[in-house]
Scaffold this motif. Structure first.
Motif, PDB file in Angstrom:
ATOM      1  N   GLN A  40     -27.889  -7.782 -17.263  1.00 27.61           N
ATOM      2  CA  GLN A  40     -27.757  -7.376 -18.667  1.00 27.61           C
ATOM      3  C   GLN A  40     -26.422  -6.661 -18.927  1.00 27.61           C
ATOM      4  O   GLN A  40     -26.060  -6.431 -20.072  1.00 27.61           O
ATOM      5  CB  GLN A  40     -28.875  -6.395 -19.063  1.00 27.61           C
ATOM      6  CG  GLN A  40     -30.184  -6.597 -18.364  1.00 27.61           C
ATOM      7  CD  GLN A  40     -31.210  -7.231 -19.244  1.00 27.61           C
ATOM      8  OE1 GLN A  40     -31.083  -7.158 -20.454  1.00 27.61           O
ATOM      9  NE2 GLN A  40     -32.199  -7.857 -18.662  1.00 27.61           N
ATOM     10  N   LEU A  41     -25.733  -6.323 -17.823  1.00 29.41           N
ATOM     11  CA  LEU A  41     -24.456  -5.615 -17.978  1.00 29.41           C
ATOM     12  C   LEU A  41     -23.324  -6.621 -18.211  1.00 29.41           C
ATOM     13  O   LEU A  41     -23.486  -7.817 -17.988  1.00 29.41           O
ATOM     14  CB  LEU A  41     -24.165  -4.783 -16.725  1.00 29.41           C
ATOM     15  CG  LEU A  41     -25.173  -3.682 -16.392  1.00 29.41           C
ATOM     16  CD1 LEU A  41     -24.915  -3.116 -15.012  1.00 29.41           C
ATOM     17  CD2 LEU A  41     -25.106  -2.564 -17.425  1.00 29.41           C
ATOM     18  N   LYS A  42     -22.165  -6.076 -18.609  1.00 24.52           N
ATOM     19  CA  LYS A  42     -21.009  -6.945 -18.819  1.00 24.52           C
ATOM     20  C   LYS A  42     -20.365  -7.189 -17.451  1.00 24.52           C
ATOM     21  O   LYS A  42     -19.813  -6.256 -16.845  1.00 24.52           O
ATOM     22  CB  LYS A  42     -20.033  -6.225 -19.756  1.00 24.52           C
ATOM     23  CG  LYS A  42     -19.001  -7.129 -20.355  1.00 24.52           C
ATOM     24  CD  LYS A  42     -18.124  -6.333 -21.308  1.00 24.52           C
ATOM     25  CE  LYS A  42     -16.881  -7.116 -21.654  1.00 24.52           C
ATOM     26  NZ  LYS A  42     -15.901  -6.304 -22.353  1.00 24.52           N
ATOM     27  N   TYR A  43     -20.505  -8.405 -16.964  1.00 19.71           N
ATOM     28  CA  TYR A  43     -19.995  -8.685 -15.618  1.00 19.71           C
ATOM     29  C   TYR A  43     -19.065  -9.893 -15.605  1.00 19.71           C
ATOM     30  O   TYR A  43     -19.055 -10.705 -16.527  1.00 19.71           O
ATOM     31  CB  TYR A  43     -21.161  -8.920 -14.647  1.00 19.71           C
ATOM     32  CG  TYR A  43     -22.040 -10.088 -15.001  1.00 19.71           C
ATOM     33  CD1 TYR A  43     -21.687 -11.401 -14.673  1.00 19.71           C
ATOM     34  CD2 TYR A  43     -23.249  -9.887 -15.664  1.00 19.71           C
ATOM     35  CE1 TYR A  43     -22.507 -12.470 -14.997  1.00 19.71           C
ATOM     36  CE2 TYR A  43     -24.075 -10.948 -15.996  1.00 19.71           C
ATOM     37  CZ  TYR A  43     -23.708 -12.236 -15.653  1.00 19.71           C
ATOM     38  OH  TYR A  43     -24.511 -13.288 -15.994  1.00 19.71           O
ATOM     39  N   LYS A  44     -18.297  -9.978 -14.511  1.00 18.89           N
ATOM     40  CA  LYS A  44     -17.466 -11.172 -14.265  1.00 18.89           C
ATOM     41  C   LYS A  44     -17.960 -11.805 -12.978  1.00 18.89           C
ATOM     42  O   LYS A  44     -18.324 -11.096 -12.042  1.00 18.89           O
ATOM     43  CB  LYS A  44     -15.999 -10.775 -14.111  1.00 18.89           C
ATOM     44  CG  LYS A  44     -15.320 -10.444 -15.409  1.00 18.89           C
ATOM     45  CD  LYS A  44     -13.866 -10.095 -15.152  1.00 18.89           C
ATOM     46  CE  LYS A  44     -13.225  -9.542 -16.419  1.00 18.89           C
ATOM     47  NZ  LYS A  44     -12.004  -8.788 -16.141  1.00 18.89           N
ATOM     48  N   ILE A  61     -18.142  -5.570 -11.894  1.00 14.70           N
ATOM     49  CA  ILE A  61     -18.541  -4.776 -13.074  1.00 14.70           C
ATOM     50  C   ILE A  61     -17.690  -3.508 -13.103  1.00 14.70           C
ATOM     51  O   ILE A  61     -17.534  -2.844 -12.077  1.00 14.70           O
ATOM     52  CB  ILE A  61     -20.048  -4.409 -13.022  1.00 14.70           C
ATOM     53  CG1 ILE A  61     -20.900  -5.688 -13.124  1.00 14.70           C
ATOM     54  CG2 ILE A  61     -20.415  -3.423 -14.134  1.00 14.70           C
ATOM     55  CD1 ILE A  61     -22.403  -5.462 -13.126  1.00 14.70           C
TER      56      ILE A  61
END
Lengths: 123, 149
Positions: A6-10, A78
């Motif tokens: 749910q986090l902003k990740y690459k 992250i």
């Protein structure tokens, strides 16, 4: 589903083997730390992996492996200064523990070159 | 002799047919020998299991894999034996995790097309049960039957 998703990740590697993911982290991080499987990050994700599990720091980003049973291993990045600080603290705690139990101290002692009797006698 | 002892069966990705068959077989066999059995897996694997055993005749307790790992790490639960089913690198990686976080005697149940090479890649403490089985469960079943607990 873990909160990690749910986090902003690459994603830097997808559906690869754990070994390749670890190699990627080791080669592409400014700092590399090793943790045990089960190390907890982002509230509820427990790291899955074959020890030693590499975790990397690159600028403000933490690189780590994320394993899904049907999809293989992913390398995720992250931004989290908090998690990076925790990772560094964890490393410091490991070194302290090792020193207390004589681990590193014993290693350091054994690395010192043996003193020859002739040198002692000359002095 | 096994009364009150806890056994964990960890399912990997359910795409290889022999896994579900062997999990149900082994869970039932352990239960009959007096073990308390928990079967853990992904949402899909647990759904497949429950569909095959709607009245929980063979498997009474199931758990989500991620929740189970959290419980073992946080020391809320642990087991005497653990059978980790695996046919892929990811399954092997989960096995390594259980080897590190649990005090259970670990069995790596390795199957599928690449069973032998996958078994060779296991370098953590585990007793290996290896059979190149995908559709026919008997080679794996025969090896499981030889395990002495």
């Amino acid at each position: 589903m873990s909160c990690v998703e749910q986090l902003k990740y690459k994603l830097y590697l997808e559906r690869t083997s754990f070994k390749e993911a670890r190699d990627y982290i080791e080669k592409n991080s400014d700092e590399v730390y090793y943790v045990d499987p089960g190390y907890k990050i982002f509230k509820d994700y427990y790291i899955i992996g074959v020890p030693p599990v590499a975790m990397g720091v690159r600028g403000k980003e933490m690189l780590f492996t994320y394993v899904k049973p049907c999809h293989g291993t992913f390398v995720m990045g992250i931004d989290s200064e908090e998690e990076i600080a925790r990772l560094r603290e964890n490393e410091k705690a490991k070194i302290k523990k090792s020193l207390k139990s004589g681990g590193l101290k014993a290693q350091a002692d054994s690395v010192t070159a043996p003193v020859s009797f002739a040198d002692v006698y000359k002095r | 002799m096994s009364e009150g002892k806890k056994a964990l069966l960890v399912m990997g990705c359910p795409e290889v047919p022999v896994q579900m068959s062997m999990v149900i077989y082994l869970a039932h066999k352990l239960k009959k020998s007096g073990w308390d059995v928990i079967v853990a897996g992904t949402d899909a694997a647990v759904k497949l299991l429950k569909a095959a055993d709607p009245e929980s005749y063979y498997v009474q307790n199931t758990m989500d894999l991620d929740e189970l790992i959290a419980s073992v790490v946080e020391k809320r639960i642990d087991f005497d034996v653990c059978f980790a089913f695996m046919h892929s690198d990811a399954g092997m990686t989960y096995g390594a995790t259980f080897s590190a976080i649990s005090r259970a005697r670990l069995f790596a149940v390795v199957f599928g097309k690449n069973a032998e090479s996958l078994a060779e890649s296991i370098d953590y403490p585990a007793e290996k049960i290896v059979a190149k089985a995908t559709h026919n469960p008997n080679p794996l079943k025969n090896k499981i039957d030889k395990v002495a607990l």
